[in-house]
Design a protein around this motif. Structure first.
Motif, PDB file in Angstrom:
ATOM      1  N   ASN A 175       0.863  -1.175   0.000  1.00 50.06           N
ATOM      2  CA  ASN A 175       0.000   0.000   0.000  1.00 50.06           C
ATOM      3  C   ASN A 175       0.902   1.229   0.000  1.00 50.06           C
ATOM      4  O   ASN A 175       1.601   1.510   0.975  1.00 50.06           O
ATOM      5  CB  ASN A 175      -0.895  -0.021   1.254  1.00 50.06           C
ATOM      6  CG  ASN A 175      -1.921   1.090   1.252  1.00 50.06           C
ATOM      7  OD1 ASN A 175      -1.633   2.226   0.892  1.00 50.06           O
ATOM      8  ND2 ASN A 175      -3.125   0.762   1.676  1.00 50.06           N
ATOM      9  N   VAL A 178       0.606   3.762   2.832  1.00 50.45           N
ATOM     10  CA  VAL A 178       1.190   3.298   4.086  1.00 50.45           C
ATOM     11  C   VAL A 178       2.709   3.387   4.036  1.00 50.45           C
ATOM     12  O   VAL A 178       3.356   3.796   5.006  1.00 50.45           O
ATOM     13  CB  VAL A 178       0.738   1.849   4.383  1.00 50.45           C
ATOM     14  CG1 VAL A 178       1.471   1.289   5.591  1.00 50.45           C
ATOM     15  CG2 VAL A 178      -0.768   1.800   4.608  1.00 50.45           C
ATOM     16  N   LYS A 232       1.844  -5.501   3.498  1.00 49.35           N
ATOM     17  CA  LYS A 232       2.178  -4.657   4.637  1.00 49.35           C
ATOM     18  C   LYS A 232       3.648  -4.254   4.615  1.00 49.35           C
ATOM     19  O   LYS A 232       4.444  -4.751   3.814  1.00 49.35           O
ATOM     20  CB  LYS A 232       1.844  -5.377   5.940  1.00 49.35           C
ATOM     21  CG  LYS A 232       0.356  -5.702   6.071  1.00 49.35           C
ATOM     22  CD  LYS A 232       0.045  -6.294   7.421  1.00 49.35           C
ATOM     23  CE  LYS A 232      -1.441  -6.646   7.516  1.00 49.35           C
ATOM     24  NZ  LYS A 232      -1.791  -7.179   8.837  1.00 49.35           N
ATOM     25  N   ARG A 426      -7.358   3.815  14.072  1.00 47.71           N
ATOM     26  CA  ARG A 426      -6.731   3.659  12.765  1.00 47.71           C
ATOM     27  C   ARG A 426      -5.281   3.215  12.937  1.00 47.71           C
ATOM     28  O   ARG A 426      -4.593   3.637  13.864  1.00 47.71           O
ATOM     29  CB  ARG A 426      -6.763   4.976  11.968  1.00 47.71           C
ATOM     30  CG  ARG A 426      -8.166   5.421  11.583  1.00 47.71           C
ATOM     31  CD  ARG A 426      -8.760   4.520  10.508  1.00 47.71           C
ATOM     32  NE  ARG A 426     -10.058   4.977  10.048  1.00 47.71           N
ATOM     33  CZ  ARG A 426     -11.216   4.641  10.608  1.00 47.71           C
ATOM     34  NH1 ARG A 426     -11.228   3.847  11.679  1.00 47.71           N
ATOM     35  NH2 ARG A 426     -12.350   5.084  10.126  1.00 47.71           N
ATOM     36  N   GLN A 430      -5.593   2.910   8.151  1.00 50.34           N
ATOM     37  CA  GLN A 430      -6.458   1.758   7.877  1.00 50.34           C
ATOM     38  C   GLN A 430      -7.359   1.481   9.081  1.00 50.34           C
ATOM     39  O   GLN A 430      -6.904   1.527  10.227  1.00 50.34           O
ATOM     40  CB  GLN A 430      -5.616   0.516   7.579  1.00 50.34           C
ATOM     41  CG  GLN A 430      -4.627   0.708   6.438  1.00 50.34           C
ATOM     42  CD  GLN A 430      -5.319   0.987   5.123  1.00 50.34           C
ATOM     43  OE1 GLN A 430      -6.374   0.432   4.835  1.00 50.34           O
ATOM     44  NE2 GLN A 430      -4.718   1.842   4.309  1.00 50.34           N
ATOM     45  N   LYS A 434     -11.118  -3.841  10.636  1.00 56.49           N
ATOM     46  CA  LYS A 434     -11.307  -4.608   9.409  1.00 56.49           C
ATOM     47  C   LYS A 434     -11.273  -6.092   9.749  1.00 56.49           C
ATOM     48  O   LYS A 434     -10.487  -6.539  10.579  1.00 56.49           O
ATOM     49  CB  LYS A 434     -10.206  -4.286   8.402  1.00 56.49           C
ATOM     50  CG  LYS A 434     -10.534  -3.118   7.481  1.00 56.49           C
ATOM     51  CD  LYS A 434      -9.508  -3.024   6.371  1.00 56.49           C
ATOM     52  CE  LYS A 434      -9.873  -1.925   5.383  1.00 56.49           C
ATOM     53  NZ  LYS A 434      -8.898  -1.829   4.284  1.00 56.49           N
ATOM     54  N   PHE A 440      -5.729  -5.554   2.359  1.00 57.53           N
ATOM     55  CA  PHE A 440      -4.614  -4.635   2.164  1.00 57.53           C
ATOM     56  C   PHE A 440      -3.855  -4.932   0.871  1.00 57.53           C
ATOM     57  O   PHE A 440      -3.056  -4.152   0.437  1.00 57.53           O
ATOM     58  CB  PHE A 440      -3.638  -4.730   3.341  1.00 57.53           C
ATOM     59  CG  PHE A 440      -4.184  -4.185   4.613  1.00 57.53           C
ATOM     60  CD1 PHE A 440      -4.828  -2.971   4.639  1.00 57.53           C
ATOM     61  CD2 PHE A 440      -4.040  -4.884   5.794  1.00 57.53           C
ATOM     62  CE1 PHE A 440      -5.330  -2.454   5.823  1.00 57.53           C
ATOM     63  CE2 PHE A 440      -4.534  -4.379   6.984  1.00 57.53           C
ATOM     64  CZ  PHE A 440      -5.176  -3.171   6.980  1.00 57.53           C
ATOM     65  N   LYS A 443      -3.360  -2.663  -2.655  1.00 56.14           N
ATOM     66  CA  LYS A 443      -4.177  -1.471  -2.641  1.00 56.14           C
ATOM     67  C   LYS A 443      -3.279  -0.245  -2.649  1.00 56.14           C
ATOM     68  O   LYS A 443      -2.076  -0.316  -2.476  1.00 56.14           O
ATOM     69  CB  LYS A 443      -5.053  -1.467  -1.381  1.00 56.14           C
ATOM     70  CG  LYS A 443      -6.150  -2.519  -1.370  1.00 56.14           C
ATOM     71  CD  LYS A 443      -7.261  -2.151  -2.332  1.00 56.14           C
ATOM     72  CE  LYS A 443      -8.413  -3.138  -2.249  1.00 56.14           C
ATOM     73  NZ  LYS A 443      -9.195  -2.938  -1.028  1.00 56.14           N
TER      74      LYS A 443
END
Length: 446
Positions: A175, A178, A232, A426, A430, A434, A440, A443
């Protein structure tokens, strides 16, 4: 610049580190000399002798020797004083030629070998854990994640410690938002000393007052590899055997690596069992206070009479009984962590048995209270990651206090408030609640 006066840089370095640095002159022919400077405590003397000193006698030519050093793997040109000082303090050896200085990678690595995971034990699967060497840790990850898209960005944190930090991510799945946020936060860390991943996790968290962890700190390479495949970001820190994983969701903290090995039904059963344990360890102390002092009519008459009979000889209210036993359990848990491993388990086990039996016989606590505290402790210990376990140990006291003030209504309010708090939390942008980490994957804007 070094090109104009490499000798000045050598003299400045010797003056700054006069009591710590070794200096030698390597003779290359009748009139050529090359200065060699390094810190014996940080530099591998055998590497310097084998790859620097011995070749200097064999080549016998300053130009050829300089070309050899420049082509040596890991060699860095010393362009200014700051670069020279930084690399020499890391363990590099500095070679001073007529117009240039080179920093040769000869770092002495003093670290423990690859050991077995101690904090996140599993029944099946890999048992190795991260070591204290960042290069070894990256190697352990790459051996399991053999993808050309796996990237490792190196940064330095700490004005004094100059700790190497590696950001690992899969370039095809990460991501991007992130990743940018992670780099931004690491670059914003302005401290003198950085020694542990837990310390870094604290600086990377924006929330000043927080209860729940929003990043995972793990010692397991297999957990890191699994999360890299989910898109991640992983942070490794030199001289520390733990990795930071972000972003995370609430369910990540209740997932053991055994769950990935078991058949799906068994894995789901184990995970549901942990959520049941979470609910019990949070609410049992508050429910005991409620049923013993406020709302005994909710239970069957036999159970209410059983609790009342058990507490007949206890001289103080139920909430004092609960807090006394919970605090004693906290003392035993902390003692088991701090005592030497040879006597820790024996001392805490014997201490728990003696305290429980003696307190019951003396009438200080009820038999049911002993059962309840044991159930709370066992339920808390089934959480796979200790970070979440510590958080739950704190939250149960808040729920117990609300139960003292409002009875069963206080427990309901605390549970609802906890869910609302988690829903608004968060982790690097994110949502914390979830349901599935696979969302993830791949994305973010590219």
């Amino acid at each position: 610049m070094v090109r104009k006066g490499s000798g000045e840089l050598s003299l400045w370095l010797a003056d700054q580190l006069s009591d710590q640095i070794d200096f030698e002159q390597l003779k290359l022919g009748p009139s050529k000399e090359v200065g060699l400077q390094y810190m014996r405590s940080l530099t591998n003397s055998d590497t310097v002798k084998r790859y620097v000193v011995v070749p200097s006698y064999e080549l016998k030519d300053a130009k050829a020797f300089e070309e050899y050093i420049a082509a040596f793997p890991g060699t860095v040109r010393a362009e200014d004083r700051r670069t020279a000082m930084e690399y020499v303090l890391k363990g590099f050896a500095m070679l001073t030629f007529a117009s240039r200085c080179y920093l040769v990678d000869a770092v002495k690595v003093e670290s423990s070998g690859i050991g077995e995971a101690m904090n996140e034990s599993i029944v099946q699967g890999p048992r190795d854990a991260f070591s204290e060497n960042i290069e070894t840790n990256i190697n352990m990850v790459r051996r399991r994640y053999q993808s050309p898209t796996l990237k490792a960005d190196m940064l330095t944190v700490g004005n004094i410690s100059r700790t190497t930090v590696a950001i690992l991510y899969d370039d095809a799945r990460v991501n991007r938002q992130v990743l940018r946020e992670m780099k931004k936060r690491i670059e914003a860390v302005k401290i003198d000393i950085l020694q542990s991943s837990g310390e870094m996790e604290k600086y990377l968290t924006k929330e000043r007052f927080r209860v729940f962890p929003t990043m995972i700190v793990t010692e397991r390479p297999d957990r890191v590899v699994f999360n890299l495949a989910e898109g991640k970001v992983v942070v490794l820190i030199n001289s520390n055997g733990f990795a930071i994983i972000a972003p995370t969701v609430f369910s990540d903290f209740f997932t053991a690596m055994d769950d990935k090995i078991q058949v799906p039904m068994v894995g789901w059963f184990l995970k549901i069992t942990r959520y049941i344990g979470l609910f019990l360890t949070l609410t049992l102390p508050g429910l005991y206070i409620t049923f013993a002092s406020y709302n005994p009519e909710i239970l069957k008459a036999q159970i209410s009479l059983l609790i009342a009979g058990s507490r007949a000889g206890v001289p103080y209210p139920s909430f004092m009984e609960v807090f006394l036993m919970l605090l004693m359990m906290e003392f035993l848990t902390e003692a088991s962590l701090r005592l030497p491993k040879a006597i820790g388990p024996t001392a805490t086990t014997v201490g728990g048995l003696i305290l429980g039996q003696a307190a019951t016989q003396a009438g200080l606590v009820s038999n049911i209270m002993i059962i309840l505290v044991s159930a709370v402790a066992i339920s808390n210990f089934i959480i796979p990651l200790s970070m979440m376990g510590y958080t739950i140990r704190v939250i149960k006291y808040i729920i117990a206090v609300l139960a003292i003030a409002f009875g069963l209504v206080g427990i309901v309010i605390s549970v609802v408030g906890l869910i609302l708090y988690l829903s608004g939390l968060r982790s690097f942008g994110q949502p914390y609640m979830k349901m599935h980490v696979l969302e993830f994957r791949a994305k973010g804007d590219r």
